[in-house]
Each structure stands twice: as C-alpha cells, then as structure tokens.
Design a protein around this motif. Structure first.
Motif, PDB file in Angstrom:
ATOM      1  N   GLU B  71      -5.136   4.845 -14.575  1.00  0.00           N
ATOM      2  CA  GLU B  71      -5.733   3.609 -14.068  1.00  0.00           C
ATOM      3  C   GLU B  71      -5.882   3.688 -12.550  1.00  0.00           C
ATOM      4  O   GLU B  71      -6.873   3.218 -11.978  1.00  0.00           O
ATOM      5  CB  GLU B  71      -4.858   2.409 -14.439  1.00  0.00           C
ATOM      6  CG  GLU B  71      -4.763   2.180 -15.942  1.00  0.00           C
ATOM      7  CD  GLU B  71      -3.713   1.124 -16.319  1.00  0.00           C
ATOM      8  OE1 GLU B  71      -4.063   0.231 -17.101  1.00  0.00           O
ATOM      9  OE2 GLU B  71      -2.562   1.201 -15.846  1.00  0.00           O
ATOM     10  N   GLU B  75      -9.150   3.306 -10.143  1.00  0.00           N
ATOM     11  CA  GLU B  75      -9.283   2.459  -8.964  1.00  0.00           C
ATOM     12  C   GLU B  75      -9.762   3.283  -7.769  1.00  0.00           C
ATOM     13  O   GLU B  75     -10.659   2.860  -7.033  1.00  0.00           O
ATOM     14  CB  GLU B  75      -7.952   1.780  -8.610  1.00  0.00           C
ATOM     15  CG  GLU B  75      -7.436   0.790  -9.644  1.00  0.00           C
ATOM     16  CD  GLU B  75      -8.298  -0.461  -9.783  1.00  0.00           C
ATOM     17  OE1 GLU B  75      -9.175  -0.684  -8.937  1.00  0.00           O
ATOM     18  OE2 GLU B  75      -8.093  -1.217 -10.762  1.00  0.00           O
ATOM     19  N   LYS B  78     -13.388   4.109  -7.632  1.00  0.00           N
ATOM     20  CA  LYS B  78     -14.356   3.072  -7.264  1.00  0.00           C
ATOM     21  C   LYS B  78     -14.784   3.215  -5.810  1.00  0.00           C
ATOM     22  O   LYS B  78     -15.808   2.678  -5.402  1.00  0.00           O
ATOM     23  CB  LYS B  78     -13.739   1.679  -7.464  1.00  0.00           C
ATOM     24  CG  LYS B  78     -13.571   1.277  -8.922  1.00  0.00           C
ATOM     25  CD  LYS B  78     -12.945  -0.103  -9.015  1.00  0.00           C
ATOM     26  CE  LYS B  78     -12.538  -0.399 -10.467  1.00  0.00           C
ATOM     27  NZ  LYS B  78     -11.653  -1.575 -10.530  1.00  0.00           N
ATOM     28  N   GLU B  92     -10.216  -5.619  -2.430  1.00  0.00           N
ATOM     29  CA  GLU B  92     -10.943  -5.619  -3.700  1.00  0.00           C
ATOM     30  C   GLU B  92     -10.101  -5.032  -4.829  1.00  0.00           C
ATOM     31  O   GLU B  92     -10.037  -5.564  -5.933  1.00  0.00           O
ATOM     32  CB  GLU B  92     -12.249  -4.837  -3.555  1.00  0.00           C
ATOM     33  CG  GLU B  92     -13.265  -5.599  -2.721  1.00  0.00           C
ATOM     34  CD  GLU B  92     -14.441  -4.737  -2.298  1.00  0.00           C
ATOM     35  OE1 GLU B  92     -15.206  -5.164  -1.418  1.00  0.00           O
ATOM     36  OE2 GLU B  92     -14.595  -3.618  -2.859  1.00  0.00           O
ATOM     37  N   ILE B  93      -9.475  -3.928  -4.510  1.00  0.00           N
ATOM     38  CA  ILE B  93      -8.653  -3.273  -5.517  1.00  0.00           C
ATOM     39  C   ILE B  93      -7.485  -4.171  -5.922  1.00  0.00           C
ATOM     40  O   ILE B  93      -7.165  -4.300  -7.105  1.00  0.00           O
ATOM     41  CB  ILE B  93      -8.133  -1.924  -4.983  1.00  0.00           C
ATOM     42  CG1 ILE B  93      -9.297  -0.934  -4.880  1.00  0.00           C
ATOM     43  CG2 ILE B  93      -7.053  -1.362  -5.890  1.00  0.00           C
ATOM     44  CD1 ILE B  93      -8.924   0.381  -4.263  1.00  0.00           C
ATOM     45  N   SER B  94      -6.888  -4.819  -4.940  1.00  0.00           N
ATOM     46  CA  SER B  94      -5.744  -5.674  -5.277  1.00  0.00           C
ATOM     47  C   SER B  94      -6.134  -6.785  -6.218  1.00  0.00           C
ATOM     48  O   SER B  94      -5.357  -7.183  -7.085  1.00  0.00           O
ATOM     49  CB  SER B  94      -5.125  -6.322  -4.043  1.00  0.00           C
ATOM     50  OG  SER B  94      -5.248  -5.529  -2.930  1.00  0.00           O
ATOM     51  N   ALA B  95      -7.332  -7.289  -6.010  1.00  0.00           N
ATOM     52  CA  ALA B  95      -7.786  -8.366  -6.877  1.00  0.00           C
ATOM     53  C   ALA B  95      -7.838  -7.866  -8.317  1.00  0.00           C
ATOM     54  O   ALA B  95      -7.397  -8.555  -9.249  1.00  0.00           O
ATOM     55  CB  ALA B  95      -9.151  -8.857  -6.425  1.00  0.00           C
ATOM     56  N   SER B  96      -8.325  -6.672  -8.477  1.00  0.00           N
ATOM     57  CA  SER B  96      -8.411  -6.087  -9.809  1.00  0.00           C
ATOM     58  C   SER B  96      -7.003  -5.858 -10.387  1.00  0.00           C
ATOM     59  O   SER B  96      -6.736  -6.128 -11.555  1.00  0.00           O
ATOM     60  CB  SER B  96      -9.198  -4.774  -9.724  1.00  0.00           C
ATOM     61  OG  SER B  96      -8.871  -3.926 -10.784  1.00  0.00           O
ATOM     62  N   ILE B  97      -6.120  -5.395  -9.536  1.00  0.00           N
ATOM     63  CA  ILE B  97      -4.753  -5.166  -9.985  1.00  0.00           C
ATOM     64  C   ILE B  97      -4.069  -6.487 -10.341  1.00  0.00           C
ATOM     65  O   ILE B  97      -3.332  -6.580 -11.321  1.00  0.00           O
ATOM     66  CB  ILE B  97      -3.948  -4.435  -8.885  1.00  0.00           C
ATOM     67  CG1 ILE B  97      -4.454  -3.004  -8.753  1.00  0.00           C
ATOM     68  CG2 ILE B  97      -2.464  -4.448  -9.213  1.00  0.00           C
ATOM     69  CD1 ILE B  97      -3.786  -2.223  -7.646  1.00  0.00           C
ATOM     70  N   ARG B  98      -4.381  -7.498  -9.556  1.00  0.00           N
ATOM     71  CA  ARG B  98      -3.773  -8.796  -9.811  1.00  0.00           C
ATOM     72  C   ARG B  98      -4.140  -9.312 -11.202  1.00  0.00           C
ATOM     73  O   ARG B  98      -3.327  -9.890 -11.915  1.00  0.00           O
ATOM     74  CB  ARG B  98      -4.200  -9.805  -8.754  1.00  0.00           C
ATOM     75  CG  ARG B  98      -3.303 -11.034  -8.775  1.00  0.00           C
ATOM     76  CD  ARG B  98      -3.806 -12.119  -7.854  1.00  0.00           C
ATOM     77  NE  ARG B  98      -2.766 -13.091  -7.527  1.00  0.00           N
ATOM     78  CZ  ARG B  98      -2.307 -14.012  -8.353  1.00  0.00           C
ATOM     79  NH1 ARG B  98      -2.754 -14.079  -9.589  1.00  0.00           N
ATOM     80  NH2 ARG B  98      -1.372 -14.854  -7.984  1.00  0.00           N
ATOM     81  N   ASN B  99      -5.380  -9.060 -11.567  1.00  0.00           N
ATOM     82  CA  ASN B  99      -5.808  -9.434 -12.915  1.00  0.00           C
ATOM     83  C   ASN B  99      -4.966  -8.763 -13.987  1.00  0.00           C
ATOM     84  O   ASN B  99      -4.570  -9.392 -14.960  1.00  0.00           O
ATOM     85  CB  ASN B  99      -7.265  -9.018 -13.139  1.00  0.00           C
ATOM     86  CG  ASN B  99      -8.199 -10.083 -12.677  1.00  0.00           C
ATOM     87  OD1 ASN B  99      -7.830 -11.256 -12.654  1.00  0.00           O
ATOM     88  ND2 ASN B  99      -9.404  -9.699 -12.296  1.00  0.00           N
ATOM     89  N   GLN B 100      -4.738  -7.493 -13.791  1.00  0.00           N
ATOM     90  CA  GLN B 100      -3.953  -6.771 -14.780  1.00  0.00           C
ATOM     91  C   GLN B 100      -2.532  -7.329 -14.859  1.00  0.00           C
ATOM     92  O   GLN B 100      -1.966  -7.460 -15.939  1.00  0.00           O
ATOM     93  CB  GLN B 100      -3.926  -5.276 -14.450  1.00  0.00           C
ATOM     94  CG  GLN B 100      -5.323  -4.679 -14.406  1.00  0.00           C
ATOM     95  CD  GLN B 100      -5.307  -3.172 -14.196  1.00  0.00           C
ATOM     96  OE1 GLN B 100      -4.527  -2.462 -14.807  1.00  0.00           O
ATOM     97  NE2 GLN B 100      -6.192  -2.682 -13.343  1.00  0.00           N
TER      98      GLN B 100
END
Lengths: 150, 150
Positions: B71, B75, B78, B92-100
């Motif tokens: 994963e 990231e 990207k 941006e990446i953190s936002a995606s990680i936060r979702n997970q």
DNA sequence: ATGCAATCTCAAGCTAAGTTGAGGTCAAGC
DNA sequence: GCTTGACCTCAACTTAGCTTGAGATTGCAT
C-alpha cells in the motif's frame, strides 16, 4: 442410567468441516495447535465430539474479532480441563476480548489524531514528528501490524 | 551555476540505516521491493541520496499507521516520477491514509458493538450469532458457516 | 600498501494460518 | 469381497516482512 453413546456422538472430520464451514485441513491444523483433541478409531481416523462443533465455532468467532490463534488458545486454556465454553464462560471470555478490542481501537484513534496533527504541519521531519517519536505506544506491534478484517 | 555534488550527498547504506533507524537488511529489502532506488559505485556499493532519508521515513511512518508495504508503494507511486513526498504531497497522501484509518476504526467499532450484543445473549449459536452471520461485513474472509450448534 | 570495517550477493530461516499434493489406508454399500 | 469415497501422514508451498549467515569484495585510514 448413563446416557448411551450413540453413533452420532462421534463425528468424523468431514462432518465437522461441513457443520462449521472450516476446511478439513484447517481442522487438522487446529488439532496440531492443540485447539481440539479428537479421539481416534482403531483405524486411526479422527472422531470428534459434538461439543467440538461449538469449540470450533468459538475459534471462528474469536478470529473474526481479530484474535490470533495463540490468543484464542490462551482464552480456551482459561477454561477448566479444556472444557468447551458455556454461556457463563462465554461472558467472561468476551469481557476479556472486549478489552483487547478496546485497546486496539484506542491505539488506532490515538494514531489518527497524531496524523491529524501531522497533516497540519506537513513536517515529515523525523526529529519532530509525533507519529515517529512516540516509541512507546506505536511500535509495539512487531513487524507488520495486523489489523482486523483488512 | 549548478550546485556541485559534494561527497556528503551520497550516503552509503550504513549511514542511511543510522539516520533512519532501519536495519541495513531492511533497506536492502525495500530496494528489492522497489521502494528506493540507490545508485551504485564502481565497486557495486549502494549510494543513496539525502532525500532517501525522507523517503524511508515516510515508509516507517506509513507502516506505523498500519499500511502494508504494498500500500505504501501505491502511495509513493502516486507521486510524479517517484519523487520523495513534499509537504503538499504529504497532505494529500495523509488524507488518503486517514480514510483507511477511519475504515479500520469503524470496522472494529462495529465488531465491538456486535460483541456487546453477544455478551448479553451468551448464545454461541452459529445460526443466531450476529458476529457470525453478518455476511456483508464480517464473513468476507472465507467459507461461510451456516449451521446451528448441536 | 595494508588492515579491517563496511559492503556485496545469495540462500535459508522465521511467524501466521493455512493449502496442496503424493502416496497410502479405512470403512461402508452393493 | 470389492470398489469407492473419506480418511490418514508428511512435506512442501503460500504471503508479508524481514533476519541471519556464508563467503567474497570494497574502500577508507594509516
């Protein structure tokens, strides 16, 4: 008069597999780990008690709760004489499992709030990053943190 | 005038290990997985850029957040041209990680509330147990057992 | 020029939770 | 009493994330 053991009280492994949804190989694997202890026929085939269905179900449920087999073994070991869990046992065991769940949730929640702090700063600096420097709580899980149900 | 490359701009693997806290073998392993791409000296030794410290730090942080290496690779991919994350990328990446993270927490929380329901009933009955029969979210992980206890 | 630490490659091993396959045996129905 | 499906053991393979070790080479300091 002691209840007579009818033939149906001893299940071959395939029956157990069909009734628990486990694969035959998984059940043998669990036996290997000491989680169930079937008897053997003269011909060396496994014969399980009906109560083993319940025991295996317990394993399945506990797994879905995110417990490792070794942890499940620990829980089952708390029962006197390797007994299959009754309703009362189940209440006690669940309480213990709930604690483990709570801890995992708390851990993730702390991590998330640290992440939120980091999104703001965007530092990516190891010396300052909270995510990085809180050795105490985050780095416990060993190689490859495993989270439940991906 | 282009900046001259000073000697310090190329770090041997041991330096990188000291500065990230990773083991030498882990760094080599990450290279194998394509997460870093060091240059080589004439004598075939790895030489890393300073920016690789940041890249590896990112990997460490993301791991503590519970992401698998694959994963993390996603990231990092990207980013244009395998660039090391900047502050903006990081947001941006953190936002995606936060979702997970959110999803994992939500999952555990649902599981916990089901467990609470079960503690009350103590049923351990596969046919009735919520933990067991919520096919939608819980039972994704294998053959779905559907039978009642004996 | 030499000594020695650091580096290199490649192979094997570890844990978790099983699966897959080969080769052999058991037991039940006809 | 034979056939067939269920069963047996044991070994090897799987994915993830590394570590450890053997044996060879490099590169920096003296």
């Amino acid at each position: 008069m002691p209840r007579k053991l009818s033939k149906n009280d001893f299940l071959p492994i395939g029956d157990l597999a069909r009734r628990t949804g486990l694969s035959v190989s998984a059940i043998r694997f669990y036996e290997d780990k000491g989680l169930v202890q079937p008897m053997r026929t003269n011909g060396n085939q496994r014969r399980f008690l009906r109560s083993d269905i319940r025991r295996l179900s317990f394993i399945l449920i506990a797994q879905q709760l995110g417990l490792a087999l070794s942890e499940i073994e620990d829980e089952l070991a708390k029962l006197p004489l390797g007994r299959t869990p009754t309703a009362k046992d189940w209440r006690e065991i669940s309480a213990s499992i709930r604690n483990q769940l709570d801890r995992k949730i708390a851990q993730l929640t702390r991590t998330r709030s640290k992440l939120d702090g980091c999104i703001g700063c965007g530092c990516l600096s190891l010396s300052r990053c909270k995510l990085y420097n809180d050795q105490d709580e985050a780095a416990e899980s060993g190689p490859g943190p495993r989270f439940v149900l991906g």
